[in-house]
Design a protein around this motif. Structure first.
Motif, short mmCIF file in Angstrom:
data_model
loop_
_atom_site.label_atom_id
_atom_site.label_comp_id
_atom_site.label_asym_id
_atom_site.label_seq_id
_atom_site.Cartn_x
_atom_site.Cartn_y
_atom_site.Cartn_z
N TYR A 29 0.82 -1.22 0.00
CA TYR A 29 0.00 0.00 0.00
C TYR A 29 0.85 1.28 0.00
CZ TYR A 29 -3.69 3.27 1.29
OH TYR A 29 -4.58 4.32 1.31
N PRO A 30 1.92 1.41 0.78
CA PRO A 30 2.73 2.64 0.74
C PRO A 30 3.35 2.92 -0.63
CG PRO A 30 3.19 1.40 2.73
CD PRO A 30 2.37 0.51 1.86
N PHE A 31 3.70 1.83 -1.34
CA PHE A 31 4.25 2.04 -2.68
C PHE A 31 3.20 2.61 -3.62
CE2 PHE A 31 6.89 -1.25 -0.79
CZ PHE A 31 8.17 -0.80 -1.07
N VAL A 32 1.95 2.29 -3.37
CA VAL A 32 0.87 2.81 -4.22
C VAL A 32 0.74 4.31 -4.06
CG1 VAL A 32 -1.61 2.76 -4.62
CG2 VAL A 32 -0.37 0.63 -4.24
N VAL A 33 0.83 4.80 -2.81
CA VAL A 33 0.61 6.21 -2.54
C VAL A 33 1.89 7.02 -2.79
CG1 VAL A 33 -0.10 7.89 -0.81
CG2 VAL A 33 -1.15 5.62 -0.86
N ASP A 34 2.93 6.71 -2.03
CA ASP A 34 4.17 7.48 -2.18
C ASP A 34 4.87 7.20 -3.50
OD1 ASP A 34 3.63 8.48 0.29
OD2 ASP A 34 5.04 7.19 1.37
N GLY A 35 4.68 6.00 -4.05
CA GLY A 35 5.27 5.69 -5.34
C GLY A 35 4.69 6.55 -6.45
N LEU A 36 3.37 6.80 -6.39
CA LEU A 36 2.77 7.66 -7.41
C LEU A 36 3.25 9.10 -7.26
CD1 LEU A 36 0.79 7.83 -9.77
CD2 LEU A 36 -1.00 8.43 -8.13
N MET A 37 3.54 9.52 -6.05
CA MET A 37 4.10 10.86 -5.85
C MET A 37 5.43 11.01 -6.60
SD MET A 37 3.26 11.19 -1.78
CE MET A 37 4.51 12.44 -1.57
N ALA A 38 6.28 9.99 -6.48
CA ALA A 38 7.56 10.03 -7.20
C ALA A 38 7.35 10.01 -8.71
CB ALA A 38 8.43 8.85 -6.77
N LEU A 39 6.39 9.21 -9.17
CA LEU A 39 6.10 9.15 -10.61
C LEU A 39 5.58 10.50 -11.11
CD1 LEU A 39 5.74 7.58 -13.25
CD2 LEU A 39 3.48 6.87 -12.42
N ALA A 40 4.69 11.12 -10.35
CA ALA A 40 4.16 12.43 -10.76
C ALA A 40 5.24 13.49 -10.79
CB ALA A 40 3.03 12.85 -9.80
N LEU A 41 6.20 13.41 -9.86
CA LEU A 41 7.30 14.38 -9.86
C LEU A 41 8.16 14.23 -11.11
CD1 LEU A 41 8.96 16.56 -8.49
CD2 LEU A 41 10.15 14.76 -7.21
N VAL A 42 8.49 13.00 -11.47
CA VAL A 42 9.29 12.78 -12.67
C VAL A 42 8.54 13.23 -13.92
CG1 VAL A 42 10.40 11.01 -14.10
CG2 VAL A 42 10.58 10.90 -11.61
N ALA A 43 7.23 12.94 -13.97
CA ALA A 43 6.42 13.35 -15.12
C ALA A 43 6.35 14.87 -15.23
CB ALA A 43 5.01 12.77 -15.00
N ALA A 44 6.29 15.57 -14.09
CA ALA A 44 6.25 17.03 -14.12
C ALA A 44 7.53 17.62 -14.69
CB ALA A 44 6.00 17.57 -12.71
N LEU A 45 8.64 16.91 -14.51
CA LEU A 45 9.91 17.39 -15.06
C LEU A 45 10.01 17.17 -16.57
CD1 LEU A 45 12.37 16.09 -12.29
CD2 LEU A 45 11.44 18.40 -12.56
N VAL A 46 9.24 16.22 -17.08
CA VAL A 46 9.31 15.88 -18.50
C VAL A 46 8.25 16.60 -19.32
CG1 VAL A 46 9.18 13.99 -20.17
CG2 VAL A 46 10.32 13.63 -17.97
N LEU A 47 7.02 16.67 -18.75
CA LEU A 47 5.89 17.22 -19.49
C LEU A 47 5.95 18.75 -19.53
CD1 LEU A 47 3.10 14.90 -18.06
CD2 LEU A 47 4.27 14.69 -20.25
N ALA A 70 0.26 16.90 -13.91
CA ALA A 70 1.18 16.10 -13.09
C ALA A 70 1.42 16.77 -11.74
CB ALA A 70 2.50 15.89 -13.83
N LEU A 71 1.53 18.08 -11.71
CA LEU A 71 1.73 18.78 -10.45
C LEU A 71 0.50 18.69 -9.55
CD1 LEU A 71 3.61 21.98 -11.69
CD2 LEU A 71 4.56 20.03 -10.44
N ARG A 72 -0.69 18.69 -10.15
CA ARG A 72 -1.91 18.54 -9.34
C ARG A 72 -1.99 17.13 -8.72
NH1 ARG A 72 -4.36 21.91 -13.42
NH2 ARG A 72 -4.98 20.06 -14.61
N VAL A 73 -1.62 16.13 -9.51
CA VAL A 73 -1.59 14.76 -8.98
C VAL A 73 -0.59 14.66 -7.84
CG1 VAL A 73 -1.06 12.36 -9.52
CG2 VAL A 73 -2.38 13.73 -11.14
N LEU A 74 0.59 15.25 -8.03
CA LEU A 74 1.62 15.24 -6.98
C LEU A 74 1.11 15.92 -5.71
CD1 LEU A 74 4.50 14.80 -5.97
CD2 LEU A 74 5.14 16.93 -7.14
#
Length: 278
Positions: free
Chosen positions: A45-63, A71-75
């Motif tokens: 469960y923690p990987f689901v929540v905090d893992g998506l935070m890391a994914l959204a941060l990386v996506a915000a740097l690319v998009l 991506a920033l709103r999801v983060l």
């Protein structure tokens, strides 16, 4: 900052984030177990929540543009949700007991329902938002640099003079101007010169010399020579025919010089008439 310092900074950030994830992982695992998740689900469960935070941060740097704002709103949303669940974990000491499989997240029923809804909706949101972010990253087009096209279009739209291509200098009008009807060589137009300058692979520097074809074929005559030639041509002309236009056409000279010659010829004929009458 040199490369070694940047590397150390990134490594320090990874260590801090890893420790923070471990702290948050403990709280989120206990919350997941409290809402009915088994041991495996609670561990993931923690990987689901905090893992998506890391994914959204990386996506915000690319998009870019709207996708980056998404991506920033999801983060921000998942960061706030993780903060709320960690806060609830700190308020409920009974969640720390590993023997607890099911408990309430709040004493007040509406708050408990809201927290349970939040905790159970985060995995579903991770599936939706994570897939959307990955799709946006994969379909992200690299930005097109229009500077080259713009500079090329600007060069095309500029005139030859603005681009620094010199034009062939026009010959200065001489004192002895030949009439357009009798000139065997037509003056060089501006447009043909511009076309030649544009087609030339390298612009040529103007030398200031006039082409031989553009020069007048008749040498420049002095006033004395013009007057002598006018006497010979108009010897049989009556006084009424001594006009500036007639003399200009006969001598093929400029209107100004033709008027000067006309006045000189009339003055000579008046003196001759006075001398004959005397």
């Amino acid at each position: 900052m040199n490369r070694k310092a940047k590397t150390l900074l990134v490594l320090a950030l990874v260590v801090v984030v890893g420790m923070a994830f471990r702290v948050s992982w403990n709280a989120l695992r206990d919350v997941a177990r409290a809402i009915g998740a088994d041991d495996t689900a609670a561990t993931l469960y923690p990987f689901v929540v905090d893992g998506l935070m890391a994914l959204a941060l990386v996506a915000a740097l690319v998009l870019t543009d709207d996708a980056r704002r998404f991506a920033l709103r999801v983060l921000a949303s998942y960061t706030l949700a993780s903060l709320v669940l960690n806060y609830v974990h700190g308020l409920l000491p009974e969640l720390h007991e590993h023997s607890v499989d099911w408990t309430r997240l709040a004493d007040w029923d509406p708050a408990n329902w809201a927290l349970v809804l939040l905790a159970t909706s985060l995995p579903v949101g991770s599936i939706y938002f994570g897939s959307d972010l990955v799709a946006k990253v994969l379909h992200q087009q690299p930005p097109v640099d229009h500077s080259d096209d713009k500079s090329t279009q600007t060069d095309v739209n500029q005139s030859i003079f603005d681009q620094g291509v010199p034009l062939v200098e026009q010959p200065e009008p001489t004192g002895d101007v030949v009439s357009s009807s009798a000139d065997p060589v037509a003056p060089i137009g501006v447009r043909p010169q511009i076309a030649v300058a544009a087609e030339s692979p390298r612009p040529r520097r103007a030398t200031g010399r006039v082409a031989v074809a553009a020069r007048s074929s008749r040498p420049v005559r002095t006033d004395v020579e013009l007057l002598a030639e006018a006497r010979s041509l108009t010897e049989s002309w009556p006084v009424e025919k001594l006009t500036g236009e007639g003399i200009r056409k006969a001598l093929r000279t400029s209107p100004a010089k033709a008027r000067v010659v006309r006045e000189a010829l009339k003055a000579e004929r008046e003196r001759d008439a006075v001398a004959v009458a005397g």
